[in-house]
Design a protein around this motif. Structure first.
Motif, PDB file in Angstrom:
ATOM      1  N   ILE A 275      86.225  83.347 -26.258  1.00 58.28           N
ATOM      2  CA  ILE A 275      85.658  82.936 -24.975  1.00 58.28           C
ATOM      3  C   ILE A 275      86.680  83.082 -23.855  1.00 58.28           C
ATOM      4  O   ILE A 275      86.354  83.512 -22.742  1.00 58.28           O
TER       5      ILE A 275
ATOM      6  N   ILE B 236      80.945  78.288 -16.829  1.00 60.49           N
ATOM      7  CA  ILE B 236      80.611  79.404 -17.722  1.00 60.49           C
ATOM      8  C   ILE B 236      79.206  79.919 -17.443  1.00 60.49           C
ATOM      9  O   ILE B 236      78.956  81.136 -17.410  1.00 60.49           O
ATOM     10  N   ASN B 237      78.282  78.999 -17.250  1.00 63.27           N
ATOM     11  CA  ASN B 237      76.896  79.368 -16.951  1.00 63.27           C
ATOM     12  C   ASN B 237      76.831  80.179 -15.656  1.00 63.27           C
ATOM     13  O   ASN B 237      76.151  81.214 -15.578  1.00 63.27           O
TER      14      ASN B 237
ATOM     15  N   GLY C  89      78.039  83.677 -16.150  1.00 61.83           N
ATOM     16  CA  GLY C  89      77.010  84.498 -16.793  1.00 61.83           C
ATOM     17  C   GLY C  89      75.964  84.989 -15.806  1.00 61.83           C
ATOM     18  O   GLY C  89      75.533  86.156 -15.855  1.00 61.83           O
TER      19      GLY C  89
ATOM     20  N   PHE D  48      75.780  82.294 -22.309  1.00 66.45           N
ATOM     21  CA  PHE D  48      77.202  81.992 -22.204  1.00 66.45           C
ATOM     22  C   PHE D  48      77.461  80.509 -22.500  1.00 66.45           C
ATOM     23  O   PHE D  48      78.418  80.161 -23.188  1.00 66.45           O
TER      24      PHE D  48
ATOM     25  N   THR E  39      79.731  78.941 -25.658  1.00 66.02           N
ATOM     26  CA  THR E  39      80.883  78.094 -25.343  1.00 66.02           C
ATOM     27  C   THR E  39      80.731  76.714 -25.950  1.00 66.02           C
ATOM     28  O   THR E  39      81.668  76.165 -26.549  1.00 66.02           O
TER      29      THR E  39
END
Length: 495
Positions: free
Chosen positions: A170, A291-292, A295, A316, A320
């Protein structure tokens, strides 16, 4: 020749120390708390805490390499039984509070792994609000892990290996996809850099006052925490007097650069105010929000539809969170018994009640583990039922964890000059050779850690948030008092 080949080389030592300490999510937390200005404090923590204290711990570890009691043996061999017992009890508090905080964050990770986003804030159940439900689930998880671990079922900790592989992947993918987004945005950062002010002023309204800003030092110290665990291998290092300090300096530079780069990469795809400024974002889910969002931006960069981009962001988040669940599960099974067992077996059995020191047929201190589970559960419920919003709830948990994890360093650092004065010790590794340097470095590093802890505890008091202040300082103070009481009750047995 064969024994030489088994020695840990410079390259292996760098990888060993780096993997034991570096945390990808620390970068996410830093950006959420302080934006780009967190970089300065990570540099300060590296230079004023990580490197000098790691060299102290290397001397401890090399000198007391045969001791079984870990930092208890270090403190006892440097000072006395009382100082060692109370100091180690405070160290134990760090792991108890870690269990409290990490369990709550684990529940958030499970939610995100299942649903692609943090749904815990919608989990009401009858008269219980979302924080209370998370607290209750955390208690059930701790009781289950204690039940299994007390029976020697610790092989599940191997699950953490898969989590570690996920986490490394990641980190790599986050970096690569951030570069893709940067290219797609023609070099324009979502969180723009407008000058020096971007690196000195936090976009977070909670980190505007000087005291709040300095309190962030504890977060930075926590990012470098755990370095004392790596000092135990120094006797296996090839030419340790040169290799170990060289490896530490290398790791310090690499970790600081990695944190600097990853914090900056957060700003490539995420504008702080439009994404992290939402009331639903907190310390438990900010990693998944970042992270979202990455993505989603990746999807846009490849020309996907809005719906498809949202799907990439959710994917994503799933991946994670899954890695966090795997590492969290393994860590819970190890930490539920390892610190307690180390303390029970390492300290003088006369200082503890007999029931606490008793081992079951699996070699586990089951009674001590269940007592720990009770304490962890009570703290969880007290904090969860304290009536705070989710953002404040997770801030309390994080501050508790950071302060409790930093407090034991005050004892280890304070004991170092006395360790240096001890005679008749076999010292295979010596870095600090000048008495004045020892006292100067010790004083500076101790004050850096103390300042971070004090300001973290004082800041909520000035904001009249007395509940946060109480729980932030609770771990070290409560366990320090309990340790002192236990020692005083058992002192006669040592005479």
């Amino acid at each position: 020749m064969d024994s030489q080949s088994r020695k840990i080389t410079y390259g292996s030592l760098v990888l060993m120390i780096f993997s034991a300490i570096f945390g990808f999510s620390n970068s996410m937390t830093a950006f959420y708390q302080m934006g780009y200005s967190s970089i300065i404090w990570y540099i300060v923590a590296a230079v004023a805490f990580f490197l000098p204290s790691a060299l102290m711990f290397a001397e401890y570890g090399a000198t007391f390499k045969e001791a079984k009691g870990g930092i208890y043996s270090w403190l006892k061999g440097s000072t006395n039984e009382k100082f060692a017992f109370i100091g180690t009890f405070i160290w134990l508090a760090a792991w108890v509070v870690w269990l409290v905080s990490s369990t709550q964050f684990f529940i958030v990770a499970v939610s995100t792994a299942l649903f692609g986003s943090d749904k815990t804030q919608t989990w009401g159940l009858g008269p219980f609000n979302s924080n209370q439900v998370v607290g209750i689930l955390g208690v059930l998880f701790i009781l289950l892990v204690t039940f299994l671990a007390s029976r020697g079922i610790d092989k599940i900790a191997k699950v953490a290996t898969f989590g570690g592989i996920f986490a490394f992947g990641i980190t790599l993918l986050f970096s690569l996809f951030s570069i893709v987004v940067l290219i797609a945005h023609h070099g324009v950062l979502a969180q723009g850099i407008t000058g020096v002010e971007s690196f000195t002023t936090s976009p977070n309204s909670n980190f505007q006052s000087p005291i709040a800003i300095i309190s962030f030092l504890v977060y930075a110290i926590f990012a470098y925490g755990g370095l004392e665990t790596t000092s135990g291998v120094i006797d296996s290092v090839d030419k340790p007097e040169k290799t170990y300090p060289k490896a530490l300096i290398t790791v310090m530079i690499l970790m600081t650069l990695f944190y600097l780069i990853l914090i900056t990469m957060c700003g490539i795809s995420t504008n702080w105010h439009s994404v992290l400024g939402e009331s639903s974002v907190d310390l438990a889910n900010c990693e998944y929000v970042l992270i979202n969002n990455l993505g989603i931006e990746v999807g846009k960069a490849f020309g996907l539809s809005g719906t498809a981009a949202l799907g990439i962001g959710k994917l994503f988040s799933h991946i994670t969170a899954l890695s966090d669940v795997l590492t969290g599960l393994g860590a819970a099974f190890v930490m539920i018994y390892s610190p307690v067992k180390s303390f029970v077996l390492g300290s003088d059995s006369r200082l503890l009640p007999k029931k606490i020191t008793k081992l079951n047929d699996k070699g586990m201190p089951a009674n001590a583990m269940w007592l720990q589970a009770l304490v962890v559960s009570l703290i969880m419920l007290f904090v969860a039922f304290g009536g705070k919003a989710a953002t404040q709830f997770y801030t309390i948990l994080t501050d508790m964890m950071n302060v409790s994890s930093s407090a034991p360093y005050l004892w280890l650092i304070a004991a170092f000059p006395f360790f240096k004065q001890k005679q008749n010790l076999d010292r295979p590794f010596v870095f600090y050779k000048n008495k004045k340097v020892v006292w100067t470095v010790t004083s500076i590093v101790w004050l850096v850690v103390a300042a971070g802890i004090v300001f973290t505890c004082v800041e909520p008091i000035l904001s009249h948030d007395y509940m946060t202040a109480f729980w932030t300082a609770f771990g070290p103070i409560f366990f320090g008092v309990v340790g002192w009481i236990l020692y005083k009750r058992s002192e006669a047995k040592l005479e």
